[in-house]
Design an enzyme around this catalytic site. Structure first.
Site, PDB file in Angstrom:
ATOM      1  CE  LYS A  68     -54.636  17.659  47.451  1.00  0.00           C
ATOM      2  NZ  LYS A  68     -55.054  17.016  48.711  1.00  0.00           N
ATOM      3  CB  THR A  70     -49.255  27.261  46.604  1.00  0.00           C
ATOM      4  OG1 THR A  70     -47.911  27.544  46.993  1.00  0.00           O
ATOM      5  CG2 THR A  70     -49.628  28.121  45.398  1.00  0.00           C
ATOM      6  CG  HIS A  72     -48.350  32.752  44.148  1.00  0.00           C
ATOM      7  ND1 HIS A  72     -47.356  31.822  43.935  1.00  0.00           N
ATOM      8  CD2 HIS A  72     -49.446  32.289  43.494  1.00  0.00           C
ATOM      9  CE1 HIS A  72     -47.825  30.845  43.180  1.00  0.00           C
ATOM     10  NE2 HIS A  72     -49.091  31.096  42.904  1.00  0.00           N
ATOM     11  CB  ALA A 176     -44.851  25.162  44.309  1.00  0.00           C
ATOM     12  N   GLY A 178     -47.576  24.050  39.297  1.00  0.00           N
ATOM     13  CA  GLY A 178     -48.974  23.702  39.071  1.00  0.00           C
ATOM     14  C   GLY A 178     -49.389  24.242  37.722  1.00  0.00           C
ATOM     15  N   GLY A 189     -47.879  27.670  36.032  1.00  0.00           N
ATOM     16  CA  GLY A 189     -46.467  27.324  35.938  1.00  0.00           C
ATOM     17  C   GLY A 189     -45.806  27.068  37.264  1.00  0.00           C
ATOM     18  CG  PHE A 190     -41.807  28.262  37.703  1.00  0.00           C
ATOM     19  CD1 PHE A 190     -41.039  29.153  38.445  1.00  0.00           C
ATOM     20  CD2 PHE A 190     -41.787  28.385  36.319  1.00  0.00           C
ATOM     21  CE1 PHE A 190     -40.281  30.138  37.835  1.00  0.00           C
ATOM     22  CE2 PHE A 190     -41.029  29.371  35.692  1.00  0.00           C
ATOM     23  CZ  PHE A 190     -40.277  30.252  36.452  1.00  0.00           C
ATOM     24  CB  CYS A 207     -48.310  21.384  47.668  1.00  0.00           C
ATOM     25  SG  CYS A 207     -47.528  22.808  46.895  1.00  0.00           S
TER      26      CYS A 207
END
Length: 252
Positions: A68, A70, A72, A176, A178, A189-190, A207
């Site tokens: 979902k 997020t 960054h 996180a 995805g 990735g993360f 999320c």
């Protein structure tokens, strides 16, 4: 790809992912993990609901990964492992490997993390419910998040804000994950929260999870810590886990 003043625009990194993904599918390059920092940006995976997006209309980039919405931004280490997996692809096993690597990274800095059943990512576990302080002067038995599916933490003050989950001693996500798998090759990735301003998560439902929050290594350690300190540790554990794994197809 770039950190700090050289942080990489999300769209630029996404285009580079596509380029490396195509090259990996054609066996022109080996498995590759892009590591970088982004300027502030919200991204929404395919399962994001409208009621999880920023209420103030802040722009969101819709992407082709799972998961979902997020955030960054500065202080967050982002990794995009682009890896060819045997078919049929075991997506869960790939996610578990990323979790393993990140749990090891956190442990090296003295932060104990874990998985939470049914929720991807790496978590700092909170206190048992009966030991947590009451929210808003109410007994936890009346915490609206436990009974109201439409409860919106964004509208109910800082005591419910995701960035304050540590103060509430609740479960909080430190990293996180995805991903997307196309043609047997992984993308996305993360993101590992090192020392970001976690209040950026308070504009969204991170999320899609309303009853937990977010954490950072800096907040959990109670001291400053930088991307530069974490980067070599992350590289080491990503290599150990991803290069050392026995890649197996999904059982059918």
């Amino acid at each position: 790809m770039g950190f700090g003043a050289d942080a990489v625009d999300y769209e630029t990194a996404w285009q580079e992912q596509r380029r490396v993904h195509a090259a990996r599918f054609a066996d022109e390059v080996p498995d590759t993990c892009l590591l970088l920092e982004h300027p502030p940006v919200y991204t929404a995976g395919r399962r994001t609901s409208d009621d999880e997006r920023p209420l103030d209309g802040t722009p969101v980039i819709d992407v082709d990964r799972g998961g979902k919405i997020t955030w960054h931004g500065p202080g967050q280490l982002v990794g995009y492992p682009i890896q060819k997996l045997p078919r049929p692809v075991d997506v869960v096993a790939h996610v578990r490997r990323l979790e393993d690597a990140l749990i090891r990274v956190c442990a090296e800095f003295g932060v104990a993390t874990s998985r939470v059943e049914g929720r991807s990512g790496v978590w700092v576990l909170g206190d048992p419910v009966e030991q947590r302080a009451a929210l808003g002067g109410l007994n936890l038995d009346f915490d609206p998040r436990t009974t109201d599916e439409l409860f919106d933490p964004r509208l109910n003050g800082p005591e419910y804000a995701p960035s304050n989950a540590g103060q509430r001693r609740e479960d909080r996500k430190l990293a996180a994950i995805g991903i997307r798998v196309a043609k047997g090759v992984t993308m996305h990735g993360f993101s590992l929260n090192v020392n970001p301003d976690n209040t950026s998560f308070d504009k969204i439902v991170p999320c899609g999870i309303r009853d937990a929050g977010v954490a950072s290594l800096a907040n959990e350690l109670g001291r400053d810590i930088t991307i530069a300190e974490v980067l070599p540790v992350a590289e080491k554990h990503l290599r150990d886990v991803l290069e050392g794994a026995e890649l197996l197809p999904r059982a059918v």
